[in-house]
Design an enzyme around this catalytic site. Structure first.
Site, mmCIF file in Angstrom:
data_model
loop_
_atom_site.group_PDB
_atom_site.id
_atom_site.type_symbol
_atom_site.label_atom_id
_atom_site.label_comp_id
_atom_site.label_asym_id
_atom_site.label_seq_id
_atom_site.Cartn_x
_atom_site.Cartn_y
_atom_site.Cartn_z
ATOM 1 N N ALA A 137 0.818 -1.215 0.000
ATOM 2 C CA ALA A 137 0.000 0.000 0.000
ATOM 3 C C ALA A 137 0.855 1.269 0.000
ATOM 4 O O ALA A 137 0.523 2.241 -0.688
ATOM 5 C CB ALA A 137 -0.943 -0.009 1.190
ATOM 6 N N LYS A 181 1.260 -19.661 -4.274
ATOM 7 C CA LYS A 181 2.463 -18.829 -4.190
ATOM 8 C C LYS A 181 2.871 -18.630 -2.736
ATOM 9 O O LYS A 181 4.048 -18.691 -2.392
ATOM 10 C CB LYS A 181 2.220 -17.484 -4.871
ATOM 11 C CG LYS A 181 3.298 -16.473 -4.609
ATOM 12 C CD LYS A 181 2.832 -15.032 -4.515
ATOM 13 C CE LYS A 181 1.487 -14.776 -4.011
ATOM 14 N NZ LYS A 181 1.354 -14.012 -2.791
#
EC number: 1.1.1.8
Length: 93
Positions: A31, A81
């Site tokens: 972010a 992942k």
């Protein structure tokens, strides 16, 4: 994580949420990078109804958004992942 994905998708179906109203947004970004306008990218997956307009809205010169209709594969591969990352971390210790 993969079982959580299965639960999310299962919940959506049992809650009678149409698959066309489910989107996946994810990517290798943080972010703070997006806030500071550093290069970042993400992918948004789901039906054309919401995916295309939202991808167009989110795209910026510093924030690339790819779109794809294959919601389930992207959800599963995103979870896989994380499993690989945890395994690699354990192997390097």
């Amino acid at each position: 994580y993969i079982s959580i994905i299965g639960l999310k998708i299962h919940f959506a179906f049992t809650a009678n949420v149409p698959l066309e109203n489910i989107l996946y947004l994810g990517g290798p970004n943080i972010a703070s990078e997006i806030y500071h306008r550093e290069y970042a990218n993400a992918r948004i997956c789901g039906s054309d109804k919401w995916r295309k307009p939202l991808a167009k809205f989110l795209r910026q010169p510093h924030f690339i958004v790819w779109d794809n209709s294959d919601l389930v594969t992207h959800e599963v591969m995103g979870g896989l992942k994380n499993v690989y990352a945890i395994g690699a971390g354990k192997a390097s210790v």
